[in-house]
Design a protein around this motif. Structure first.
Motif, short mmCIF file in Angstrom:
data_model
loop_
_atom_site.label_atom_id
_atom_site.label_comp_id
_atom_site.label_asym_id
_atom_site.label_seq_id
_atom_site.Cartn_x
_atom_site.Cartn_y
_atom_site.Cartn_z
N GLU A 1 0.85 -1.20 0.00
CA GLU A 1 0.00 0.00 0.00
C GLU A 1 0.88 1.24 0.00
OE1 GLU A 1 -0.31 2.42 2.38
OE2 GLU A 1 -2.01 3.44 1.49
N GLU A 2 2.01 1.20 0.69
CA GLU A 2 2.77 2.43 0.89
C GLU A 2 3.42 2.97 -0.38
OE1 GLU A 2 2.59 4.30 3.20
OE2 GLU A 2 2.08 3.22 5.00
N GLY A 3 3.86 2.08 -1.25
CA GLY A 3 4.52 2.58 -2.47
C GLY A 3 5.89 3.18 -2.18
N LEU B 1 2.74 15.63 -5.23
CA LEU B 1 1.78 16.74 -5.28
C LEU B 1 0.39 16.17 -5.00
CD1 LEU B 1 3.00 18.58 -8.53
CD2 LEU B 1 3.34 19.36 -6.16
N ARG B 2 -0.39 16.86 -4.13
CA ARG B 2 -1.73 16.35 -3.80
C ARG B 2 -2.71 17.51 -3.64
NH1 ARG B 2 -0.91 10.93 -0.14
NH2 ARG B 2 1.32 10.74 -0.46
N ASN B 3 -3.97 17.21 -3.97
CA ASN B 3 -5.04 18.18 -3.76
C ASN B 3 -6.38 17.47 -3.86
OD1 ASN B 3 -6.84 20.51 -4.00
ND2 ASN B 3 -4.98 21.69 -4.37
N ALA C 1 -4.20 11.16 3.03
CA ALA C 1 -3.36 10.02 2.62
C ALA C 1 -4.13 9.12 1.66
CB ALA C 1 -2.95 9.21 3.84
N GLY C 2 -3.38 8.41 0.84
CA GLY C 2 -3.98 7.40 -0.03
C GLY C 2 -4.30 6.16 0.78
N HIS C 3 -5.30 5.42 0.31
CA HIS C 3 -5.69 4.18 1.02
C HIS C 3 -6.22 3.14 0.03
CE1 HIS C 3 -5.34 6.13 4.91
NE2 HIS C 3 -6.03 7.14 4.45
O1 HGY Z 1 1.28 8.00 0.43
C1 HGY Z 1 0.22 7.74 0.95
O2 HGY Z 1 -0.67 8.54 0.97
C2 HGY Z 1 -0.01 6.40 1.60
O3 HGY Z 1 0.67 6.40 2.83
N1 HGY Z 1 0.42 5.34 0.76
#
Ligand code: HGY
Ligand code: MN
Ligand code: MN
Length: 421
Positions: free
Chosen positions: A140-142, A299-301, A368-370
């Motif tokens: 998941e973390e990448g 970059l995130r939004n 955060a991504g999930h």
């Molecule tokens: O990067 C992220 O948002 C998550 O921790 N993979």
């Protein structure tokens, strides 16, 4: 012959399932010993030996609880608890791989709370109408192999399996090699399973809930994520003999781009975020002008349009800066995920159940991504957040209070039971 007890009577005999906080905390503690690092954190980079050990531990617990455990070709591990009817399962889960300076709750809480829900159902002798599944997804973390959410993305069909297996990590080895090496290249086909609904419990990893004194986050969606790796190539030269005007300094261009990205984030509206988390200069010596700079830009939004503008502005600056310094710049995408909105039916049930349980709750997006954002492409999905102390995450001091863990796991239990009928 005495009348068989009717359903209501049988149901009344089933004790209401409840979260056993001590048992859940004990599992969090036990898993945190795998890859434990100084300061109480964890380092279990995806597909490392530590990840294997963590996988073995959690898969063992899943089997002990009677789950039917399968491992798919990208290493996702899914355990299914049979329901009364052979329908598509309600699923929960998250990840147990961590960043290098990881905490013990990021991902791990969602997996172990899912396990606790299974244990609570077992203890209460409840058989839900639909099967209940719990999973941990690969990478998941990448942080070692990009993109993040790789296992759930492959499961959903957003990344071809062979492309994922060929992916080279920051140490030059591939996902496929490491998956085989740790014995988790499973034989179950990826994405073959239909999922009725997916709910993920996760620590917020930010300061909002704690700052507002709110216990539960009803997560409305996940912001857009755009990861790029840049390589700048210039000319190495002597730091003491090369006039400033004659330099082709790869390092300074990388640093100018990093600083510009922060300026763009400041200027743009809508909470634009910019991070340069990795930068490597070559030959990395005090008296040599770097001829190579490699760095990543995150970059995130929540707003796709503003995110696109941020990307466009930073990339234009990068080209101009490289030209001015007389160096070459190339880039490759590591991740590019549009913002995701979770299913309103799930979000509103998280809100309602939290209130029924007497908890304060607020709607909020995820920074955060999930994995839930990938499952959201294939079924109704949503998330439950619990507070992170001091908003810390991806930091060994990551912490969430037991009473908040109990609250989040309780909401997860009720929602999964409701969805599973
Ligand atoms: O990067 C992220 O948002 C998550 O921790 N993979
Ligand atoms: Mn996570
Ligand atoms: Mn994380």
């Amino acid at each position: 012959m005495s009348a068989a007890p009717d359903k209501a009577c049988a149901a009344a005999q089933e004790a209401a399932p409840r979260i056993d906080l001590a048992r859940l905390l004990a599992r969090i503690e036990a898993l945190a010993q795998v890859g434990a690092i100084e300061g109480g954190g964890v380092c279990r980079l995806a597909l490392s030996d530590e990840d294997r050990a963590g996988r073995d531990l959690v898969a063992g617990w899943m089997r002990e609880l009677g789950l039917d455990v399968t491992i798919d070709a990208i290493g996702n591990v899914v355990g299914v608890r049979a329901g009364r009817e052979a329908l598509a399962p309600v699923m929960t889960g998250s990840h147990i791989d961590t960043v290098r300076t990881g905490g013990r709750y990021d991902g791990n809480l969602g997996v172990l709370a899912g396990l606790e829900v299974i244990a609570a159902l077992n203890d209460a002798g409840i058989v839900t109408r639909r099967p209940v599944a719990m999973a941990f997804f690969t990478n998941e973390e990448g942080a070692r192999f990009a993109p993040d959410m790789m296992g759930s993305l492959v499961c959903q069909g957003g990344l071809p399996l062979d492309e994922a297996l060929r992916t080279k990590g920051i140490d030059g080895t591939t996902v496929g090699e490491n998956l085989a090496r740790i014995g988790y290249a499973g034989d179950a086909p990826v994405g073959a399973r239909e999922v009725h609904a997916f709910v993920e419990l996760h620590v917020e990893q930010g300061p909002l809930l704690e700052h507002e004194g709110v216990t539960i986050g009803a997560v409305t969606g996940v912001q857009g994520i755009h990861w790029t790796e840049f390589v700048v190539e210039g000319t190495s030269n002597h730091a003491g003999t090369t006039p400033m005007a004659l330099r082709h300094d790869a390092g300074i261009v990388a640093m100018q781009i990093a600083c510009h990205a922060r300026e763009v984030a400041r200027e743009l509206s809508g909470g634009q975020l910019a991070t340069v988390g990795h930068m490597k200069l070559t030959p990395d010596l005090v008296n040599v002008i770097p001829n190579r700079a490699e760095f990543t830009l995150d970059l995130r939004n929540t707003d796709a349009g503003v995110l696109a503008e941020a990307v466009q502005r930073v990339f234009a600056f990068a080209q101009a800066a490289a030209q001015a310094e007389g160096v070459r710049i190339t880039h490759r995408s590591l991740a590019d995920f549009a913002p995701v909105a979770f299913d309103e039916r799930i979000v509103s049930r998280v809100e309602a159940i939290a209130r029924q349980r007497g908890h304060s709750v607020r709607r909020m997006p995820s920074g955060a991504g999930h994995d839930a954002q990938m499952l959201a492409r294939m079924c109704p999905a949503g998330m439950i957040f619990v507070p992170s102390v001091a908003g810390l995450s991806h930091n060994v001091a990551e912490y969430t209070h037991g009473h908040d863990i109990e609250a989040g796991a309780g909401v997860l239990l009720d929602l999964l039971m409701e969805l599973a009928g």
